[in-house]
Design a protein around this motif. Sequence first.
Motif, short mmCIF file in Angstrom:
data_model
loop_
_atom_site.label_atom_id
_atom_site.label_comp_id
_atom_site.label_asym_id
_atom_site.label_seq_id
_atom_site.Cartn_x
_atom_site.Cartn_y
_atom_site.Cartn_z
N GLU A 112 0.83 -1.22 0.00
CA GLU A 112 0.00 0.00 0.00
C GLU A 112 0.86 1.26 0.00
O GLU A 112 0.40 2.32 -0.42
CB GLU A 112 -0.98 -0.01 1.18
CG GLU A 112 -0.31 0.13 2.54
CD GLU A 112 -1.29 0.03 3.70
OE1 GLU A 112 -2.21 -0.79 3.63
OE2 GLU A 112 -1.11 0.78 4.67
N ARG A 170 -0.74 -4.80 -3.10
CA ARG A 170 -1.74 -3.89 -2.50
C ARG A 170 -1.76 -2.49 -3.11
O ARG A 170 -2.65 -1.70 -2.80
CB ARG A 170 -1.43 -3.72 -1.00
CG ARG A 170 -1.46 -4.98 -0.23
CD ARG A 170 -2.68 -5.12 0.62
NE ARG A 170 -2.93 -3.99 1.48
CZ ARG A 170 -4.13 -3.40 1.60
NH1 ARG A 170 -5.14 -3.81 0.88
NH2 ARG A 170 -4.29 -2.40 2.43
N THR A 197 -2.56 0.67 -4.92
CA THR A 197 -3.77 0.99 -5.68
C THR A 197 -3.57 2.24 -6.54
O THR A 197 -2.50 2.88 -6.52
CB THR A 197 -5.01 1.11 -4.77
OG1 THR A 197 -6.17 1.19 -5.63
CG2 THR A 197 -4.98 2.34 -3.90
N LEU A 248 -0.82 1.04 -13.01
CA LEU A 248 -1.32 -0.15 -12.31
C LEU A 248 -1.56 -1.31 -13.26
O LEU A 248 -1.38 -2.47 -12.92
CB LEU A 248 -2.62 0.20 -11.58
CG LEU A 248 -2.50 0.29 -10.05
CD1 LEU A 248 -2.12 -1.06 -9.45
CD2 LEU A 248 -1.46 1.30 -9.62
N THR A 259 -4.12 -9.08 -7.34
CA THR A 259 -4.30 -7.73 -6.80
C THR A 259 -5.11 -7.79 -5.49
O THR A 259 -5.96 -8.65 -5.31
CB THR A 259 -5.04 -6.80 -7.78
OG1 THR A 259 -6.36 -7.32 -7.99
CG2 THR A 259 -4.32 -6.70 -9.10
N PHE A 306 -6.18 -4.42 -3.74
CA PHE A 306 -6.01 -2.96 -3.64
C PHE A 306 -6.33 -2.40 -2.26
O PHE A 306 -7.36 -2.72 -1.65
CB PHE A 306 -6.92 -2.25 -4.64
CG PHE A 306 -6.43 -2.28 -6.07
CD1 PHE A 306 -5.19 -2.80 -6.42
CD2 PHE A 306 -7.25 -1.75 -7.07
CE1 PHE A 306 -4.77 -2.79 -7.74
CE2 PHE A 306 -6.83 -1.74 -8.40
CZ PHE A 306 -5.59 -2.27 -8.73
N HIS A 307 -5.45 -1.51 -1.82
CA HIS A 307 -5.65 -0.67 -0.64
C HIS A 307 -6.98 0.09 -0.82
O HIS A 307 -7.24 0.62 -1.89
CB HIS A 307 -4.47 0.32 -0.60
CG HIS A 307 -4.38 1.17 0.61
ND1 HIS A 307 -3.62 2.32 0.61
CD2 HIS A 307 -4.90 1.06 1.85
CE1 HIS A 307 -3.68 2.87 1.81
NE2 HIS A 307 -4.44 2.13 2.59
N GLY A 308 -7.78 0.16 0.23
CA GLY A 308 -9.06 0.88 0.11
C GLY A 308 -9.49 1.48 1.43
O GLY A 308 -10.66 1.44 1.78
N CYS A 316 -11.04 7.42 -6.02
CA CYS A 316 -10.10 6.31 -6.15
C CYS A 316 -10.85 4.98 -6.12
O CYS A 316 -10.59 4.09 -6.93
CB CYS A 316 -9.05 6.34 -5.04
SG CYS A 316 -7.98 4.90 -5.07
N ALA A 361 -10.81 2.16 -8.88
CA ALA A 361 -10.29 0.84 -8.49
C ALA A 361 -11.30 -0.26 -8.82
O ALA A 361 -10.93 -1.34 -9.28
CB ALA A 361 -9.95 0.83 -7.00
N ASP A 363 -10.82 -3.54 -10.84
CA ASP A 363 -11.09 -4.86 -10.24
C ASP A 363 -12.06 -5.68 -11.10
O ASP A 363 -11.97 -6.91 -11.13
CB ASP A 363 -11.76 -4.68 -8.86
CG ASP A 363 -10.86 -4.03 -7.81
OD1 ASP A 363 -9.62 -4.08 -7.96
OD2 ASP A 363 -11.41 -3.48 -6.83
N GLN A 377 -10.54 -6.69 -2.73
CA GLN A 377 -10.50 -5.22 -2.63
C GLN A 377 -10.81 -4.85 -1.18
O GLN A 377 -11.79 -5.33 -0.60
CB GLN A 377 -11.55 -4.61 -3.57
CG GLN A 377 -11.88 -3.15 -3.36
CD GLN A 377 -10.74 -2.22 -3.79
OE1 GLN A 377 -10.24 -2.28 -4.89
NE2 GLN A 377 -10.34 -1.34 -2.86
#
Length: 418
Positions: free
Chosen positions: A278, A299, A301, A311, A325, A327-329, A337, A341, A345, A354
């Motif tokens: 992240e 992670r 994103t 990405l 993947t 992803f940071h959320g 974002c 994302a 995804d 996610q």
Amino acid sequence: MNASSSSETTSHGSHRDREIVDARVIVTCPGRNFVTLKIETRSGITGLGDATLNGRELAVASYLQDHVVPNLIGRDAGRIEDIWQFLYRGAYWRRGPVTMTAIAAVDVALWDILGKLAGMPIYQLLGGRSREGALVYGHANGRDVAEASDAVGRFIEQGFLAVRAQCGVPGVKKAYGISSGKAYEPAESELPLETVWSTPQYLDIVPQLFERLRADHGNDVHLLHDVHHRLTPIEAARLARSVEPYRLFWLEDATPAENQKSFELIRQHSTTPLAVGEVFNSIWDCKHLIENQLIDYIRTTIVHGGGITHLRRMADFAALHQVRTGFHGATDLSPVCMGAALHFDTWVPNFGIQEYMFHADETNEVFPHDYAFHDGRLHCGEAPGHGVSIDEKLAARFPYSPKQLPVARLEDGTMWDW
Ligand code: GCO
Ligand code: MG
């Protein structure tokens, strides 16, 4: 000044229609600080990109306002790749969180514009749908093991199929990821809150937490845990091994990753899946980790990793090595974002999971969006672009409020990783 001299016209307008005529940075604090870039073309189409870097918001705002926006005016908004290369290679000073967050904001705003021009959601532009929805994990925490288990139960009741669990560490006040009742919110004060950290206590409590969670909730729910960079590689290896019986979906940021080889030590000792990234901002931060299959999930994103354009490169490279993947959320990434994302995804073949924390109501009101949660998954909408807009009038009612993340020290006062 930089617009293409060609007079080529497409069914979606000429280069002149796509010319960038304005780009503005909007800083707002509806529940927390967010930085947003809004780009406008001559034909009046606008695109939004998130530019939020928690605790360092104004650095990105200035980078954009002072150094990027003057370079955008007059360019063809359809030249997404060329603008990315211009901002990355052309700036001479490459990478770093501030630069890559600024580039991401431009990139996402341009993909949003492209989607609106084409009349298509971004996932369609990327190559179309690979799945019906994005599996998400929520954040459960408690002051002790029992409270954390109750919190996990509440997420399962809400339909979550995956839950991250954190619990208080005996003797540690203000342990990472723990809050009394309200949603976990790390950036609380104008100057960093000083917290104390005890590795031995932590290494003892985490296996107890997961033993209890499996006993209380069975094996069906996916369980995740975030170490938040606090262990040395050999300590991380010990933790990863000790939680193996509880079959975690992943163990996150088990050790700092500046030295990517550190993860070799963890891998030698454990089959617990590992996630990291992240705080990464480019493919170079994870090249060794990925090509040596030292991690299972990446992670990084959209907002901190140079946008969709970069990405996509990272995800394709990861796919070659069976890395997926994740992803940071967290809530410090804006709905803009999250919208982008979720389109990513929905398309990316090597999707894993996610992260999904709930934004405050004020945040959702300032950033109306068409993504929605049901049955344990988030679903992006079908609106052209990424489907997230901004209510600028409302945003103006929430002025910027300086906040920094906490810091951590060991019990003897040594500065440590928070
Ligand atoms: C996570 C993260 C966050 C970060 C935050 C920092 O896994 O969600 O670790 O909680 O601490 O995004 O700004
Ligand atoms: Mg984390």
